[in-house]
Motif scaffolding. Structure first.
Motif, PDB file in Angstrom:
ATOM      1  N   GLU A  24      75.722   7.949 -21.423  1.00 28.19           N
ATOM      2  CA  GLU A  24      76.851   7.372 -20.472  1.00 28.19           C
ATOM      3  C   GLU A  24      75.712   7.058 -18.714  1.00 28.19           C
ATOM      4  OE1 GLU A  24      79.550   5.575 -18.935  1.00 28.19           O
ATOM      5  OE2 GLU A  24      79.535   6.602 -20.867  1.00 28.19           O
ATOM      6  N   HIS A  25      74.760   7.585 -18.807  1.00 29.29           N
ATOM      7  CA  HIS A  25      74.001   6.951 -17.377  1.00 29.29           C
ATOM      8  C   HIS A  25      73.065   6.048 -17.819  1.00 29.29           C
ATOM      9  CE1 HIS A  25      72.564   7.334 -13.736  1.00 29.29           C
ATOM     10  NE2 HIS A  25      71.316   7.549 -14.093  1.00 29.29           N
ATOM     11  N   ILE A  26      72.582   5.985 -18.836  1.00 27.82           N
ATOM     12  CA  ILE A  26      71.848   4.346 -19.130  1.00 27.82           C
ATOM     13  C   ILE A  26      72.803   3.300 -19.572  1.00 27.82           C
ATOM     14  CG2 ILE A  26      70.764   3.384 -21.033  1.00 27.82           C
ATOM     15  CD1 ILE A  26      69.166   6.733 -21.460  1.00 27.82           C
ATOM     16  N   HIS A  29      75.365  -1.986 -14.488  1.00 27.25           N
ATOM     17  CA  HIS A  29      75.287  -2.612 -13.563  1.00 27.25           C
ATOM     18  C   HIS A  29      74.469  -3.314 -13.268  1.00 27.25           C
ATOM     19  CE1 HIS A  29      74.595  -1.682  -8.967  1.00 27.25           C
ATOM     20  NE2 HIS A  29      73.361  -1.487  -8.986  1.00 27.25           N
ATOM     21  N   CYS A  30      73.241  -3.260 -13.804  1.00 27.90           N
ATOM     22  CA  CYS A  30      71.935  -4.433 -14.003  1.00 27.90           C
ATOM     23  C   CYS A  30      71.933  -5.809 -14.696  1.00 27.90           C
ATOM     24  CB  CYS A  30      70.645  -4.115 -14.023  1.00 27.90           C
ATOM     25  SG  CYS A  30      70.360  -2.772 -13.492  1.00 27.90           S
ATOM     26  N   HIS A  31      73.601  -5.274 -15.181  1.00 25.40           N
ATOM     27  CA  HIS A  31      74.225  -7.091 -16.141  1.00 25.40           C
ATOM     28  C   HIS A  31      73.663  -6.886 -17.476  1.00 25.40           C
ATOM     29  CE1 HIS A  31      77.002  -7.824 -12.223  1.00 25.40           C
ATOM     30  NE2 HIS A  31      76.195  -7.348 -11.862  1.00 25.40           N
ATOM     31  N   GLY A  32      73.264  -5.798 -17.717  1.00 23.18           N
ATOM     32  CA  GLY A  32      72.005  -6.408 -19.083  1.00 23.18           C
ATOM     33  C   GLY A  32      70.455  -6.634 -18.556  1.00 23.18           C
ATOM     34  N   ASN A  33      69.749  -6.705 -17.808  1.00 21.97           N
ATOM     35  CA  ASN A  33      68.613  -6.916 -17.404  1.00 21.97           C
ATOM     36  C   ASN A  33      68.156  -5.979 -17.816  1.00 21.97           C
ATOM     37  OD1 ASN A  33      66.159  -6.754 -15.724  1.00 21.97           O
ATOM     38  ND2 ASN A  33      67.079  -8.413 -14.535  1.00 21.97           N
ATOM     39  N   LEU A  34      67.453  -5.386 -18.980  1.00 16.40           N
ATOM     40  CA  LEU A  34      66.453  -4.270 -19.288  1.00 16.40           C
ATOM     41  C   LEU A  34      65.439  -3.523 -18.332  1.00 16.40           C
ATOM     42  CD1 LEU A  34      67.341  -4.523 -23.294  1.00 16.40           C
ATOM     43  CD2 LEU A  34      68.650  -3.827 -21.863  1.00 16.40           C
ATOM     44  N   GLU A  47      63.451  -0.332 -14.261  1.00 17.69           N
ATOM     45  CA  GLU A  47      63.322   0.388 -13.308  1.00 17.69           C
ATOM     46  C   GLU A  47      64.208   1.546 -13.032  1.00 17.69           C
ATOM     47  OE1 GLU A  47      62.155  -1.971  -9.258  1.00 17.69           O
ATOM     48  OE2 GLU A  47      61.604  -3.071 -11.257  1.00 17.69           O
ATOM     49  N   LEU A  48      65.008   1.048 -12.439  1.00 16.33           N
ATOM     50  CA  LEU A  48      66.043   1.850 -11.877  1.00 16.33           C
ATOM     51  C   LEU A  48      66.411   3.241 -13.042  1.00 16.33           C
ATOM     52  CD1 LEU A  48      69.121   0.015 -11.092  1.00 16.33           C
ATOM     53  CD2 LEU A  48      68.182   1.609  -9.135  1.00 16.33           C
ATOM     54  N   ARG A  69      60.247  -0.162 -20.030  1.00 18.64           N
ATOM     55  CA  ARG A  69      61.255  -0.570 -20.866  1.00 18.64           C
ATOM     56  C   ARG A  69      61.036   0.050 -22.211  1.00 18.64           C
ATOM     57  NH1 ARG A  69      62.228  -6.529 -20.079  1.00 18.64           N
ATOM     58  NH2 ARG A  69      63.363  -7.331 -22.308  1.00 18.64           N
ATOM     59  N   GLN A  70      59.793   0.325 -23.122  1.00 16.13           N
ATOM     60  CA  GLN A  70      60.308   0.765 -24.135  1.00 16.13           C
ATOM     61  C   GLN A  70      60.588   1.701 -24.216  1.00 16.13           C
ATOM     62  OE1 GLN A  70      58.874  -0.906 -27.111  1.00 16.13           O
ATOM     63  NE2 GLN A  70      59.346   0.637 -27.854  1.00 16.13           N
ATOM     64  N   THR A  71      60.405   3.099 -23.760  1.00 14.57           N
ATOM     65  CA  THR A  71      61.524   3.959 -23.493  1.00 14.57           C
ATOM     66  C   THR A  71      62.772   4.057 -23.647  1.00 14.57           C
ATOM     67  OG1 THR A  71      59.859   5.813 -22.836  1.00 14.57           O
ATOM     68  CG2 THR A  71      61.618   6.926 -22.312  1.00 14.57           C
ATOM     69  N   LEU A  72      63.273   2.918 -22.759  1.00 14.00           N
ATOM     70  CA  LEU A  72      64.555   2.732 -22.722  1.00 14.00           C
ATOM     71  C   LEU A  72      65.290   2.146 -24.134  1.00 14.00           C
ATOM     72  CD1 LEU A  72      67.398   2.232 -21.424  1.00 14.00           C
ATOM     73  CD2 LEU A  72      66.299  -0.140 -19.998  1.00 14.00           C
ATOM     74  N   TYR A  73      64.226   0.800 -24.675  1.00 12.43           N
ATOM     75  CA  TYR A  73      64.324   1.006 -25.639  1.00 12.43           C
ATOM     76  C   TYR A  73      65.132   1.705 -26.651  1.00 12.43           C
ATOM     77  CZ  TYR A  73      63.633  -4.754 -25.067  1.00 12.43           C
ATOM     78  OH  TYR A  73      63.923  -5.541 -24.315  1.00 12.43           O
ATOM     79  N   ASN A  74      63.558   2.659 -27.013  1.00 14.97           N
ATOM     80  CA  ASN A  74      63.771   3.820 -27.630  1.00 14.97           C
ATOM     81  C   ASN A  74      65.139   4.474 -27.546  1.00 14.97           C
ATOM     82  OD1 ASN A  74      61.433   3.229 -29.033  1.00 14.97           O
ATOM     83  ND2 ASN A  74      60.555   4.488 -27.744  1.00 14.97           N
ATOM     84  N   LYS A  75      65.909   4.868 -26.015  1.00 14.27           N
ATOM     85  CA  LYS A  75      66.844   5.857 -25.941  1.00 14.27           C
ATOM     86  C   LYS A  75      67.837   5.145 -26.171  1.00 14.27           C
ATOM     87  CE  LYS A  75      65.037   8.160 -22.374  1.00 14.27           C
ATOM     88  NZ  LYS A  75      65.593   9.405 -22.976  1.00 14.27           N
ATOM     89  N   MET A  76      68.128   3.617 -26.320  1.00 13.13           N
ATOM     90  CA  MET A  76      69.330   2.381 -26.804  1.00 13.13           C
ATOM     91  C   MET A  76      69.687   2.605 -28.200  1.00 13.13           C
ATOM     92  SD  MET A  76      68.665  -0.454 -24.205  1.00 13.13           S
ATOM     93  CE  MET A  76      69.751  -1.924 -25.372  1.00 13.13           C
ATOM     94  N   LYS A  77      67.733   2.741 -29.133  1.00 14.16           N
ATOM     95  CA  LYS A  77      68.524   2.965 -30.311  1.00 14.16           C
ATOM     96  C   LYS A  77      69.111   3.709 -30.715  1.00 14.16           C
ATOM     97  CE  LYS A  77      63.805   0.526 -31.995  1.00 14.16           C
ATOM     98  NZ  LYS A  77      62.925   1.627 -32.281  1.00 14.16           N
TER      99      LYS A  77
END
Length: 174
Positions: A140-142, A148-153, A158-159, A164-172
């Motif tokens: 939910e936080h992600i 909040h960032c309007h899709g800017n990954l 950064e927030l 960015r790679q870790t965020l991609y992995n979490k999004m999967k």
């Protein structure tokens, strides 16, 4: 039928307490009552109370709700995890809002509808018992951060303090 734990009903009218006891006896394992709000903390210290149903007025002729708000704050200070539902015959929107701002879990007016009263008490207790896993909180936080960032990954990563790679992995896993 599973019964809920212990409810403490605080009202200066003995007839109300009797009616509530009969009504809630099938829903709760224990129904405790008192006409004296001063006894509330003593009773709560002697045994675990799962929910408090608290009248707003205890002095004859006084209908401001201030007594109930005082006892609500007192209970919340000593037992912050115990939900308190307010009960009054002199309901108005401002009083309900004051009660909720002071930590009341809900607000019920007299005369009450039996089914609605039982439903509200059950809902309050079920919400207390709702536990969210860390994974769900992270997801939910992600999601909220990406929104909040309007899709800017890149900005979202950064927030969140991750790459960015870790965020991609979490999004999967979302």
């Amino acid at each position: 039928m599973n019964k809920y734990g212990t409810i403490l009903i605080v009202d200066d009218n003995a007839s109300i307490l009797t009616a509530m006891h009969y009504l809630l006896d099938n829903t709760f394992e224990r129904v405790l009552t008192t006409t004296q709000p001063e006894d509330t903390l003593k009773l709560m210290a002697q045994q675990p109370i799962d929910i408090v149903l608290l009248d707003m007025n205890f002095t004859l002729g006084v209908n401001t709700g201030n007594e109930g708000l005082f006892w609500l704050r007192t209970i919340r200070k000593q037992h912050p995890q115990t939900p308190v539902v307010l009960l009054t015959a002199y309901a108005d929107v401002n009083l309900a809002v004051k009660g909720l701002k002071n930590g009341a879990a809900d607000f019920i007016t007299k005369p009450w509808d039996n089914d609605e009263l039982v439903r509200k008490l059950k809902d309050v207790l079920e919400m207390q018992n709702e536990i969210i896993s860390l994974d769900e909180m992270e997801k939910e936080h992600i999601r909220r951060t990406i929104d909040h960032c309007h899709g800017n990954l890149s900005q979202a990563a950064e927030l969140l303090g991750i790459t960015r790679q870790t965020l991609y992995n979490k999004m999967k896993r979302l």
